[in-house]
Scaffold this motif. Sequence first.
Motif, PDB file in Angstrom:
ATOM      1  N   TYR A 137      14.274  12.402  -7.461  1.00 50.65           N
ATOM      2  CA  TYR A 137      13.702  13.620  -6.878  1.00 50.65           C
ATOM      3  C   TYR A 137      13.935  14.863  -7.736  1.00 50.65           C
ATOM      4  O   TYR A 137      13.398  15.923  -7.450  1.00 50.65           O
ATOM      5  CB  TYR A 137      14.288  13.862  -5.470  1.00 50.65           C
ATOM      6  CG  TYR A 137      15.794  13.988  -5.444  1.00 50.65           C
ATOM      7  CD1 TYR A 137      16.431  15.171  -5.815  1.00 50.65           C
ATOM      8  CD2 TYR A 137      16.589  12.919  -5.051  1.00 50.65           C
ATOM      9  CE1 TYR A 137      17.809  15.280  -5.809  1.00 50.65           C
ATOM     10  CE2 TYR A 137      17.972  13.018  -5.029  1.00 50.65           C
ATOM     11  CZ  TYR A 137      18.569  14.203  -5.408  1.00 50.65           C
ATOM     12  OH  TYR A 137      19.943  14.316  -5.397  1.00 50.65           O
ATOM     13  N   SER A 138      14.737  14.772  -8.789  1.00 47.75           N
ATOM     14  CA  SER A 138      14.994  15.921  -9.651  1.00 47.75           C
ATOM     15  C   SER A 138      13.802  16.167 -10.572  1.00 47.75           C
ATOM     16  O   SER A 138      12.890  15.346 -10.671  1.00 47.75           O
ATOM     17  CB  SER A 138      16.242  15.681 -10.498  1.00 47.75           C
ATOM     18  OG  SER A 138      16.000  14.643 -11.443  1.00 47.75           O
ATOM     19  N   GLY A 139      13.799  17.311 -11.262  1.00 46.00           N
ATOM     20  CA  GLY A 139      12.716  17.607 -12.188  1.00 46.00           C
ATOM     21  C   GLY A 139      12.604  16.570 -13.294  1.00 46.00           C
ATOM     22  O   GLY A 139      11.513  16.065 -13.592  1.00 46.00           O
ATOM     23  N   PHE A 140      13.744  16.214 -13.912  1.00 47.29           N
ATOM     24  CA  PHE A 140      13.745  15.175 -14.943  1.00 47.29           C
ATOM     25  C   PHE A 140      13.345  13.832 -14.353  1.00 47.29           C
ATOM     26  O   PHE A 140      12.566  13.076 -14.933  1.00 47.29           O
ATOM     27  CB  PHE A 140      15.136  15.051 -15.575  1.00 47.29           C
ATOM     28  CG  PHE A 140      15.498  16.163 -16.533  1.00 47.29           C
ATOM     29  CD1 PHE A 140      14.613  17.203 -16.812  1.00 47.29           C
ATOM     30  CD2 PHE A 140      16.740  16.171 -17.158  1.00 47.29           C
ATOM     31  CE1 PHE A 140      14.964  18.225 -17.689  1.00 47.29           C
ATOM     32  CE2 PHE A 140      17.092  17.181 -18.044  1.00 47.29           C
ATOM     33  CZ  PHE A 140      16.202  18.210 -18.297  1.00 47.29           C
ATOM     34  N   GLY A 141      13.909  13.521 -13.177  1.00 50.84           N
ATOM     35  CA  GLY A 141      13.623  12.241 -12.551  1.00 50.84           C
ATOM     36  C   GLY A 141      12.165  12.090 -12.171  1.00 50.84           C
ATOM     37  O   GLY A 141      11.569  11.018 -12.357  1.00 50.84           O
ATOM     38  N   ASP A 142      11.580  13.146 -11.636  1.00 49.36           N
ATOM     39  CA  ASP A 142      10.161  13.113 -11.265  1.00 49.36           C
ATOM     40  C   ASP A 142       9.289  12.918 -12.493  1.00 49.36           C
ATOM     41  O   ASP A 142       8.326  12.147 -12.474  1.00 49.36           O
ATOM     42  CB  ASP A 142       9.791  14.406 -10.544  1.00 49.36           C
ATOM     43  CG  ASP A 142       8.374  14.393 -10.007  1.00 49.36           C
ATOM     44  OD1 ASP A 142       8.057  13.530  -9.163  1.00 49.36           O
ATOM     45  OD2 ASP A 142       7.561  15.237 -10.438  1.00 49.36           O
ATOM     46  N   TYR A 143       9.635  13.613 -13.587  1.00 49.93           N
ATOM     47  CA  TYR A 143       8.897  13.440 -14.839  1.00 49.93           C
ATOM     48  C   TYR A 143       8.975  11.998 -15.319  1.00 49.93           C
ATOM     49  O   TYR A 143       7.956  11.401 -15.712  1.00 49.93           O
ATOM     50  CB  TYR A 143       9.462  14.375 -15.914  1.00 49.93           C
ATOM     51  CG  TYR A 143       9.009  14.014 -17.312  1.00 49.93           C
ATOM     52  CD1 TYR A 143       7.771  14.420 -17.793  1.00 49.93           C
ATOM     53  CD2 TYR A 143       9.828  13.241 -18.145  1.00 49.93           C
ATOM     54  CE1 TYR A 143       7.350  14.064 -19.067  1.00 49.93           C
ATOM     55  CE2 TYR A 143       9.415  12.880 -19.411  1.00 49.93           C
ATOM     56  CZ  TYR A 143       8.179  13.304 -19.871  1.00 49.93           C
ATOM     57  OH  TYR A 143       7.772  12.933 -21.136  1.00 49.93           O
ATOM     58  N   MET A 144      10.168  11.408 -15.294  1.00 46.04           N
ATOM     59  CA  MET A 144      10.320  10.031 -15.750  1.00 46.04           C
ATOM     60  C   MET A 144       9.501   9.072 -14.887  1.00 46.04           C
ATOM     61  O   MET A 144       8.848   8.160 -15.401  1.00 46.04           O
ATOM     62  CB  MET A 144      11.794   9.634 -15.734  1.00 46.04           C
ATOM     63  CG  MET A 144      12.645  10.317 -16.793  1.00 46.04           C
ATOM     64  SD  MET A 144      12.146   9.908 -18.495  1.00 46.04           S
ATOM     65  CE  MET A 144      12.540   8.155 -18.561  1.00 46.04           C
ATOM     66  N   GLN A 145       9.524   9.274 -13.582  1.00 42.50           N
ATOM     67  CA  GLN A 145       8.767   8.418 -12.689  1.00 42.50           C
ATOM     68  C   GLN A 145       7.271   8.492 -12.983  1.00 42.50           C
ATOM     69  O   GLN A 145       6.579   7.469 -13.071  1.00 42.50           O
ATOM     70  CB  GLN A 145       9.022   8.833 -11.235  1.00 42.50           C
ATOM     71  CG  GLN A 145      10.396   8.462 -10.720  1.00 42.50           C
ATOM     72  CD  GLN A 145      10.549   6.974 -10.495  1.00 42.50           C
ATOM     73  OE1 GLN A 145       9.766   6.370  -9.787  1.00 42.50           O
ATOM     74  NE2 GLN A 145      11.569   6.392 -11.102  1.00 42.50           N
ATOM     75  N   LYS A 146       6.754   9.692 -13.155  1.00 41.83           N
ATOM     76  CA  LYS A 146       5.312   9.886 -13.338  1.00 41.83           C
ATOM     77  C   LYS A 146       4.825   9.447 -14.716  1.00 41.83           C
ATOM     78  O   LYS A 146       3.751   8.859 -14.852  1.00 41.83           O
ATOM     79  CB  LYS A 146       4.950  11.363 -13.146  1.00 41.83           C
ATOM     80  CG  LYS A 146       5.021  11.867 -11.718  1.00 41.83           C
ATOM     81  CD  LYS A 146       4.647  13.337 -11.676  1.00 41.83           C
ATOM     82  CE  LYS A 146       4.688  13.888 -10.266  1.00 41.83           C
ATOM     83  NZ  LYS A 146       4.379  15.352 -10.241  1.00 41.83           N
ATOM     84  N   HIS A 147       5.600   9.763 -15.752  1.00 39.36           N
ATOM     85  CA  HIS A 147       5.087   9.653 -17.110  1.00 39.36           C
ATOM     86  C   HIS A 147       5.715   8.564 -17.963  1.00 39.36           C
ATOM     87  O   HIS A 147       5.134   8.166 -18.973  1.00 39.36           O
ATOM     88  CB  HIS A 147       5.254  10.988 -17.837  1.00 39.36           C
ATOM     89  CG  HIS A 147       4.512  12.114 -17.197  1.00 39.36           C
ATOM     90  ND1 HIS A 147       3.145  12.228 -17.243  1.00 39.36           N
ATOM     91  CD2 HIS A 147       4.951  13.163 -16.471  1.00 39.36           C
ATOM     92  CE1 HIS A 147       2.784  13.318 -16.587  1.00 39.36           C
ATOM     93  NE2 HIS A 147       3.857  13.895 -16.109  1.00 39.36           N
ATOM     94  N   GLN A 148       6.895   8.088 -17.610  1.00 35.72           N
ATOM     95  CA  GLN A 148       7.589   7.160 -18.501  1.00 35.72           C
ATOM     96  C   GLN A 148       7.938   5.816 -17.862  1.00 35.72           C
ATOM     97  O   GLN A 148       7.942   4.799 -18.550  1.00 35.72           O
ATOM     98  CB  GLN A 148       8.878   7.814 -19.044  1.00 35.72           C
ATOM     99  CG  GLN A 148       8.653   9.136 -19.764  1.00 35.72           C
ATOM    100  CD  GLN A 148       7.790   8.997 -21.015  1.00 35.72           C
ATOM    101  OE1 GLN A 148       7.586   7.904 -21.530  1.00 35.72           O
ATOM    102  NE2 GLN A 148       7.278  10.120 -21.502  1.00 35.72           N
ATOM    103  N   LEU A 149       8.233   5.788 -16.595  1.00 37.28           N
ATOM    104  CA  LEU A 149       8.689   4.556 -15.951  1.00 37.28           C
ATOM    105  C   LEU A 149       7.592   3.864 -15.157  1.00 37.28           C
ATOM    106  O   LEU A 149       7.850   2.854 -14.490  1.00 37.28           O
ATOM    107  CB  LEU A 149       9.884   4.849 -15.036  1.00 37.28           C
ATOM    108  CG  LEU A 149      11.116   5.475 -15.699  1.00 37.28           C
ATOM    109  CD1 LEU A 149      12.240   5.629 -14.689  1.00 37.28           C
ATOM    110  CD2 LEU A 149      11.574   4.651 -16.902  1.00 37.28           C
ATOM    111  N   GLY A 150       6.392   4.366 -15.226  1.00 32.15           N
ATOM    112  CA  GLY A 150       5.271   3.725 -14.540  1.00 32.15           C
ATOM    113  C   GLY A 150       5.454   3.628 -13.038  1.00 32.15           C
ATOM    114  O   GLY A 150       4.922   2.724 -12.398  1.00 32.15           O
ATOM    115  N   GLY A 151       6.203   4.568 -12.456  1.00 30.13           N
ATOM    116  CA  GLY A 151       6.430   4.559 -11.023  1.00 30.13           C
ATOM    117  C   GLY A 151       7.484   3.582 -10.559  1.00 30.13           C
ATOM    118  O   GLY A 151       7.765   3.493  -9.355  1.00 30.13           O
ATOM    119  N   LEU A 152       8.094   2.847 -11.486  1.00 33.00           N
ATOM    120  CA  LEU A 152       9.131   1.874 -11.108  1.00 33.00           C
ATOM    121  C   LEU A 152      10.415   2.595 -10.688  1.00 33.00           C
ATOM    122  O   LEU A 152      10.754   3.645 -11.244  1.00 33.00           O
ATOM    123  CB  LEU A 152       9.430   0.937 -12.274  1.00 33.00           C
ATOM    124  CG  LEU A 152       8.295   0.011 -12.728  1.00 33.00           C
ATOM    125  CD1 LEU A 152       8.697  -0.730 -14.000  1.00 33.00           C
ATOM    126  CD2 LEU A 152       7.946  -0.988 -11.615  1.00 33.00           C
TER     127      LEU A 152
END
Length: 350
Positions: free
Chosen positions: A210-225
């Motif tokens: 839910y953090s700014g970094f975490g949200d970015y990773m979810q959306k752009h790098q981890l494919g929503g995993l």
Amino acid sequence: MKKSSSFCLPTVAAFVSLFVLNVASVPVAMAAPVAIDPALPVYQPRSVEMPSDARYVLPDGSIRIIGAEHVQTILEGFNALFIKTHPGFRFAPQLKGTTTAMPALTHGVTLFAPMGREINHVELVPYQKIVGQAPVELCVAHDSNTSHTAATNLAIYVNKANPVERLTVEQVTQIFATGHAKGDITNWSQLGLKNDWTKRAIHVYATPEYSGFGDYMQKHQLGGLPLTPEAERYSDSTDILKHVSEDTAAIGIAAIGRATPQTKIVALASKEGGEYSVGSTEDVAAGKYPYGRYLTFAVRRVPGQPLDPLVKEYMRLVFSMQGQTIIAAEEGAYIPLTAREAAEQLARLD
């Protein structure tokens, strides 16, 4: 530009003489050696009227801008240049943090919303219900590589004792997330490490989803995993790097430019056989670094209505050579866009 929501160069000094408007009087920090694309358009001001009924206009006639505090210096530069080219306008920045930006934009009480991250789902749902559609998120600069106060790009860190020097984006996903089609990477031996490393499980340190970094990773790098269940979550880069520095089997994601004597940054490539980068300013500006992020300004667009002419004129300034020079002049902060990037963003307002 790699934004799922939307979406050889001379130095600043070499092009100041090209300006139709003198930006030397604009209050910005000492210029840093950041390259400015000579193809950026010179700002030619157009006439625009002060709106009489806009909710972002205060009783004294000044224009309110609400949002992230770390844009203060560049916003002062933009505002000063806009006032110089449009006499009679005044601005009243109220920069209390990114969390104040979207509520203000939702109710139309800010000219635009400077953000330290992308808009998240919690902010987007009420906005769309009230306004009728999503706002326009404009990438106005690349995030910082060095600042401890501005929004930053990200980096992957390991302990200095770790032999790993580079990883692909897919490998990072397999390490930090769970459920990848090619399987999870949980042991250093899966990355080719030998000897004692074959017995070591990978210890993952990351920011919460839910953090700014975490949200970015979810959306752009981890494919929503989802993050691996073994991940230890910390909201601050300092905490993550402290654990990586103390744990030889650790890997963490944190703000770039924070390496300590006990940690090092891992070079990243978008794919196997691709070009690896540790996130230099040049690579970030050229789009070669996979974990480069953007400073965003969110703009209100109401269905069936034209975009606010004042907002559009202000953004013409932001995406001009003068505007990007103001960004480049704040030492150690944001990285200016190329002419192509600026044109792509400005076209989104049409």
